[in-house]
Design a protein around this motif. Structure first.
Motif, short mmCIF file in Angstrom:
data_model
loop_
_atom_site.label_atom_id
_atom_site.label_comp_id
_atom_site.label_asym_id
_atom_site.label_seq_id
_atom_site.Cartn_x
_atom_site.Cartn_y
_atom_site.Cartn_z
N LYS A 54 1.15 -1.40 -0.23
CA LYS A 54 -0.11 0.03 -0.07
C LYS A 54 1.49 1.64 0.37
O LYS A 54 1.45 1.65 1.03
CB LYS A 54 -1.19 -0.17 0.86
CG LYS A 54 -1.73 -1.16 0.75
CD LYS A 54 -3.06 -1.52 2.34
CE LYS A 54 -3.88 -2.31 2.74
NZ LYS A 54 -4.57 -2.08 3.76
N LEU A 55 0.73 2.40 -1.09
CA LEU A 55 1.59 3.18 -0.97
C LEU A 55 0.52 4.42 -0.92
O LEU A 55 -0.90 4.81 -1.67
CB LEU A 55 2.21 3.56 -2.61
CG LEU A 55 3.07 2.76 -3.08
CD1 LEU A 55 4.26 2.53 -4.30
CD2 LEU A 55 4.45 2.42 -1.36
N LYS A 56 0.56 5.16 -0.40
CA LYS A 56 0.15 6.90 -0.30
C LYS A 56 0.96 7.77 -1.42
O LYS A 56 1.94 7.66 -1.72
CB LYS A 56 -0.01 7.39 1.22
CG LYS A 56 -0.48 8.27 0.61
CD LYS A 56 -0.60 9.71 2.48
CE LYS A 56 -1.90 9.61 2.84
NZ LYS A 56 -2.52 8.91 3.35
N ARG A 57 -0.05 7.92 -2.73
CA ARG A 57 0.36 9.15 -3.55
C ARG A 57 1.27 10.22 -2.69
O ARG A 57 0.28 11.21 -1.96
CB ARG A 57 -0.44 9.25 -4.62
CG ARG A 57 -0.13 9.80 -5.79
CD ARG A 57 -1.12 9.97 -6.93
NE ARG A 57 -2.06 9.15 -6.90
CZ ARG A 57 -1.44 8.12 -8.24
NH1 ARG A 57 -0.20 8.84 -8.42
NH2 ARG A 57 -2.03 7.48 -8.51
N GLY A 58 2.41 10.06 -2.97
CA GLY A 58 2.82 12.17 -3.02
C GLY A 58 3.56 13.09 -3.88
O GLY A 58 2.49 13.08 -4.79
N PRO A 59 3.40 14.36 -3.34
CA PRO A 59 3.47 15.66 -4.27
C PRO A 59 4.17 14.99 -6.03
O PRO A 59 3.42 15.67 -6.68
CB PRO A 59 4.91 16.15 -4.14
CG PRO A 59 5.47 15.92 -2.52
CD PRO A 59 4.74 14.52 -2.75
N ALA A 60 4.49 13.63 -6.21
CA ALA A 60 5.72 13.39 -7.76
C ALA A 60 5.42 12.15 -7.33
O ALA A 60 5.56 11.28 -8.61
CB ALA A 60 7.44 13.43 -7.76
N GLY A 61 3.53 11.69 -7.54
CA GLY A 61 3.40 10.48 -7.60
C GLY A 61 3.35 9.07 -6.69
O GLY A 61 3.96 9.49 -5.37
N LEU A 62 3.51 7.94 -7.47
CA LEU A 62 4.05 7.45 -6.65
C LEU A 62 5.55 7.23 -6.61
O LEU A 62 6.13 6.10 -5.73
CB LEU A 62 3.38 5.98 -7.51
CG LEU A 62 1.33 6.14 -7.08
CD1 LEU A 62 1.38 4.62 -7.92
CD2 LEU A 62 1.58 6.04 -5.41
N GLY A 63 6.40 7.95 -6.99
CA GLY A 63 7.57 7.88 -7.58
C GLY A 63 8.46 6.49 -8.29
O GLY A 63 9.25 5.76 -7.29
N PHE A 64 7.81 5.88 -9.26
CA PHE A 64 8.55 4.96 -9.99
C PHE A 64 7.27 4.62 -10.85
O PHE A 64 6.97 5.45 -11.48
CB PHE A 64 8.06 3.44 -9.43
CG PHE A 64 6.34 2.66 -9.38
CD1 PHE A 64 6.20 2.20 -10.34
CD2 PHE A 64 5.73 3.18 -8.51
CE1 PHE A 64 4.80 1.63 -10.46
CE2 PHE A 64 4.73 2.60 -7.85
CZ PHE A 64 4.35 1.80 -8.89
N ASN A 65 8.67 4.35 -12.67
CA ASN A 65 8.38 4.00 -13.66
C ASN A 65 7.69 2.35 -14.23
O ASN A 65 8.58 1.87 -13.54
CB ASN A 65 9.02 4.56 -14.40
CG ASN A 65 9.48 5.72 -14.16
OD1 ASN A 65 8.99 6.92 -13.47
ND2 ASN A 65 11.12 6.53 -14.71
N ILE A 66 6.94 2.69 -14.81
CA ILE A 66 6.90 0.85 -15.40
C ILE A 66 7.16 1.04 -16.87
O ILE A 66 6.94 1.98 -17.70
CB ILE A 66 5.16 0.44 -15.09
CG1 ILE A 66 4.19 1.53 -16.15
CG2 ILE A 66 4.56 0.90 -13.98
CD1 ILE A 66 2.39 1.23 -16.02
N VAL A 67 6.70 -1.00 -16.83
CA VAL A 67 7.38 -0.96 -18.74
C VAL A 67 6.63 -2.22 -18.91
O VAL A 67 6.65 -2.74 -17.44
CB VAL A 67 8.95 -0.80 -19.14
CG1 VAL A 67 9.80 0.14 -18.96
CG2 VAL A 67 9.96 -2.11 -18.32
N GLY A 68 6.59 -2.37 -20.64
CA GLY A 68 5.20 -3.24 -20.26
C GLY A 68 4.25 -3.12 -21.33
O GLY A 68 3.52 -2.21 -21.20
N GLY A 69 3.26 -4.48 -20.77
CA GLY A 69 1.94 -4.48 -21.83
C GLY A 69 1.99 -5.26 -23.04
O GLY A 69 2.70 -5.64 -23.03
N VAL A 70 0.52 -5.54 -23.44
CA VAL A 70 0.23 -6.96 -25.00
C VAL A 70 1.11 -5.60 -25.97
O VAL A 70 1.61 -6.87 -26.17
CB VAL A 70 -0.92 -7.18 -24.47
CG1 VAL A 70 -1.35 -7.87 -23.30
CG2 VAL A 70 -1.91 -6.10 -25.41
#
Length: 145
Positions: free
Chosen positions: A13-29
């Motif tokens: 569980k994360l609480k969104r901060g001023p800079a969002g969640l603080g990570f980038n994602i890659v991938g997907g179909v």
């Protein structure tokens, strides 16, 4: 997915901060990050972001669901949209990147992500070792005048 994949599954569980969640994602179909795997993976943890401060989410982890919505068979854009609209309190179901099966078969291919930084370090260490051996060789093979 089979049961062995879920042995490394955690809920974060994360609480969104001023800079969002603080990570980038890659991938997907539509943008596979791992060959033959349409999963969504953490590509970067931003310093001082919510994920970094929490400490449990790591680069290479696979995000299985966000707020109960499975990310299986999602396009990259659809996954990004889910993260952007997830609200302030976000619950992630995460498959932790496993490092214990590097030399054997694996249930997930997350370990097969590009490892260019490690190759660079190996090249530097190899070059340093060659230089040290060259210096030792030259010193031991000098002839006095």
């Amino acid at each position: 997915m089979n049961g062995s994949l879920h042995s490394n599954t955690v809920d974060i569980k994360l609480k969104r901060g001023p800079a969002g969640l603080g990570f980038n994602i890659v991938g997907g179909v539509d943008q596979q990050y791992v060959v033959n795997d349409c999963g969504i993976y953490v590509s970067k943890i931003k310093e001082d972001g919510a994920a970094a401060l929490d400490g449990r989410l790591q680069e290479g982890d696979r995000i299985l669901a966000i707020n109960g919505v499975k990310l299986e068979d999602q396009t990259h854009k659809a996954a990004v949209d889910l993260f952007r609209t997830a609200g302030e309190d976000v619950e992630l179901r995460v498959l932790k990147k496993s490092s214990h099966h590097i030399n054997g078969p694996s249930d997930t291919q997350a370990d097969h992500a590009p490892s260019a930084p490690y190759l660079g370090i190996l090249a530097v260490l190899t070059g340093a070792a060659v230089a040290i051996f060259a210096i030792i060789y030259i010193r031991n093979n000098r002839r006095p005048f």
